[in-house]
Design an enzyme around this catalytic site. Structure first.
Site, PDB file in Angstrom:
ATOM      1  N   LYS A 222     -17.969  74.783 113.401  1.00 52.00           N
ATOM      2  CA  LYS A 222     -16.610  75.052 113.802  1.00 52.00           C
ATOM      3  C   LYS A 222     -16.024  75.834 114.965  1.00 52.00           C
ATOM      4  CE  LYS A 222     -12.172  76.692 111.516  1.00 52.00           C
ATOM      5  NZ  LYS A 222     -11.777  77.460 110.534  1.00 52.00           N
TER       6      LYS A 222
ATOM      7  N   LYS B  30     -19.476  79.463 112.372  1.00 56.53           N
ATOM      8  CA  LYS B  30     -17.934  79.408 112.635  1.00 56.53           C
ATOM      9  C   LYS B  30     -17.755  80.497 113.788  1.00 56.53           C
ATOM     10  CE  LYS B  30     -13.312  80.457 111.108  1.00 56.53           C
ATOM     11  NZ  LYS B  30     -12.461  80.905 109.995  1.00 56.53           N
TER      12      LYS B  30
HETATM   13  C1  PBG Z   1     -10.067  81.591 108.595  1.00 53.71           C
HETATM   14  C2  PBG Z   1      -9.957  80.110 109.016  1.00 53.71           C
HETATM   15  C3  PBG Z   1      -9.481  79.733 110.503  1.00 53.71           C
HETATM   16  C4  PBG Z   1      -9.336  78.361 110.593  1.00 53.71           C
HETATM   17  C5  PBG Z   1      -9.721  77.859 109.178  1.00 53.71           C
HETATM   18  N1  PBG Z   1      -9.916  79.159 108.378  1.00 53.71           N
HETATM   19  C6  PBG Z   1      -9.480  80.597 111.659  1.00 53.71           C
HETATM   20  C7  PBG Z   1      -9.491  81.784 111.803  1.00 53.71           C
HETATM   21  O1  PBG Z   1     -10.476  82.538 111.762  1.00 53.71           O
HETATM   22  O2  PBG Z   1      -8.189  82.533 111.901  1.00 53.71           O
HETATM   23  C8  PBG Z   1      -9.046  77.679 111.761  1.00 53.71           C
HETATM   24  C9  PBG Z   1      -8.833  76.037 111.744  1.00 53.71           C
HETATM   25  C10 PBG Z   1      -8.073  75.703 112.923  1.00 53.71           C
HETATM   26  O3  PBG Z   1      -7.830  76.218 113.790  1.00 53.71           O
HETATM   27  O4  PBG Z   1      -7.863  74.567 112.718  1.00 53.71           O
HETATM   28  N2  PBG Z   1      -9.668  81.694 107.214  1.00 53.71           N
END
Ligand code: PBG
Length: 327
Positions: free
Chosen positions: A248, A195
């Site tokens: 991601k 991520k």
């Molecule tokens: C963090 C989380 C994020 C997303 C899902 N879970 C991003 C973040 O680090 O703020 C992003 C998903 C998206 O942008 O669609 N728990």
């Protein structure tokens, strides 16, 4: 053999021939729709930066889940908006919190739909970071038991898959042990392994009200410049017991998806994030491109890169199209 014996256009001549030669499939069952669930009743609060997406109260989310199941969508992943936020993100692991409540209602509304529970503290902490703080640092090891507690609460409430997105080291192992001890040895973990610290999460943070109040997430999420490191993350998560791994965002990291699939040969999910959705939607609303075709092409490219499953905000609207795709 070369031209004129070989004419690659032969297999492109008709829809039937193109279907015959198509290497990559995309079906509704491959797609997972993210849902933002909030307290209250009959709430449907549109997210400005993600036209078509909304914060939904549990009753509305249950109706949505029913419709998604009918459309053949493979699953939903739930993100919760708590009643109150605090430094420890308590509602994240409250058995009566928004996610357990939503899981029970959705299970009833859509018995066969796969329910994914995202596990993270950022929506629940008042500082907006994904773990609890020690000064201005996110404390990795003190966060792990809280993530484990949240996972057990979600599994007990009916989550089919537990998906930790916090990027703390060692969380997959901690969650696996806690699930096993609580009698949920059969509940799989989908680890958000690679991520990245991405600008493409912007609209999500509006939808989930989860932007960090100070600093950024670069101390725990990955540097966009790295892909060897993604392989190390995946290797560790698999060792700790992850059943499926995730990359991601998706579109700017197709190379990472491919490397993970080639190296490990395990089930791979890709999260086509909020910014990917917003870009296409905004351009389409301006009449600058055909939104449906751009979404289909993007999702197909993510599958072609090696993803088995795609988390996408297009799931609901693209699912009905997939049956009658004529490319
Ligand atoms: C963090 C989380 C994020 C997303 C899902 N879970 C991003 C973040 O680090 O703020 C992003 C998903 C998206 O942008 O669609 N728990």
């Amino acid at each position: 053999m070369t031209y004129p014996q070989t004419r690659l256009r032969r297999l492109r001549a008709t829809p039937a021939l193109r279907a015959l030669a198509r290497e990559t499939s995309l079906t509704a069952a491959d797609l997972v729709q993210p849902l933002f669930v909030c307290h209250g009743e009959k709430v449907r609060r549109p997210v400005a930066s993600m036209p078509g997406q909304a914060q939904l109260s549990v009753d509305e989310a249950a109706r949505e889940a029913e419709a998604l199941a009918k459309a053949g969508v493979g699953g939903v992943i739930l993100f919760g908006l708590p009643a109150t936020k605090d430094p420890e993100g308590r509602e994240a692991y409250d058995e009566k919190g928004i996610i357990p409540k939503a899981l029970r209602a959705l299970r009833e509304a859509a018995p066969d739909l796969l329910l994914w529970a995202d596990v993270c503290l950022c929506e629940y902490t008042d500082h907006g970071h994904c773990g609890i703080l020690n000064g201005d640092q996110v404390d990795n090891d003190r966060t792990l038991p809280l993530l484990a507690r949240a996972s057990v609460a979600y599994a007990a409430a009916g989550a089919d898959l537990i998906a930790p997105s916090d990027m703390m080291d060692g969380r997959v192992g901690a969650i696996r042990r806690a699930l096993d001890e609580a009698g949920h040895a059969g509940t799989p973990i989908v680890a958000y392994s690679a991520k990245y610290a991405s600008a493409f999460y912007g609209p999500f943070r509006e939808a989930a009200e989860s932007a960090p109040k100070f600093g950024n997430r670069r101390g725990y999420q990955m540097d966009p410049a790295n892909s060897d490191e993604a392989l190390r993350e995946v290797a560790l998560d698999l060792e700790e017991g992850a059943d499926m791994v995730m990359v991601k965002p998706a579109l700017p990291y197709l190379d990472v998806i491919r490397r993970v699939k080639d190296r490990f040969g395990v089930p791979v999910a890709a999260y086509s994030v909020s910014g990917e959705f917003a870009m296409i939607r905004a351009a389409a609303e301006n009449g600058w491109l055909d939104g449906e075709r751009a979404a289909l092409e993007t999702l197909t490219s993510i599958r072609r890169a090696g993803a088995d499953v795609i988390l996408t905000y297009f799931a609901k609207e693209i699912a009905p199209v997939l049956g009658r795709v004529e490319a």
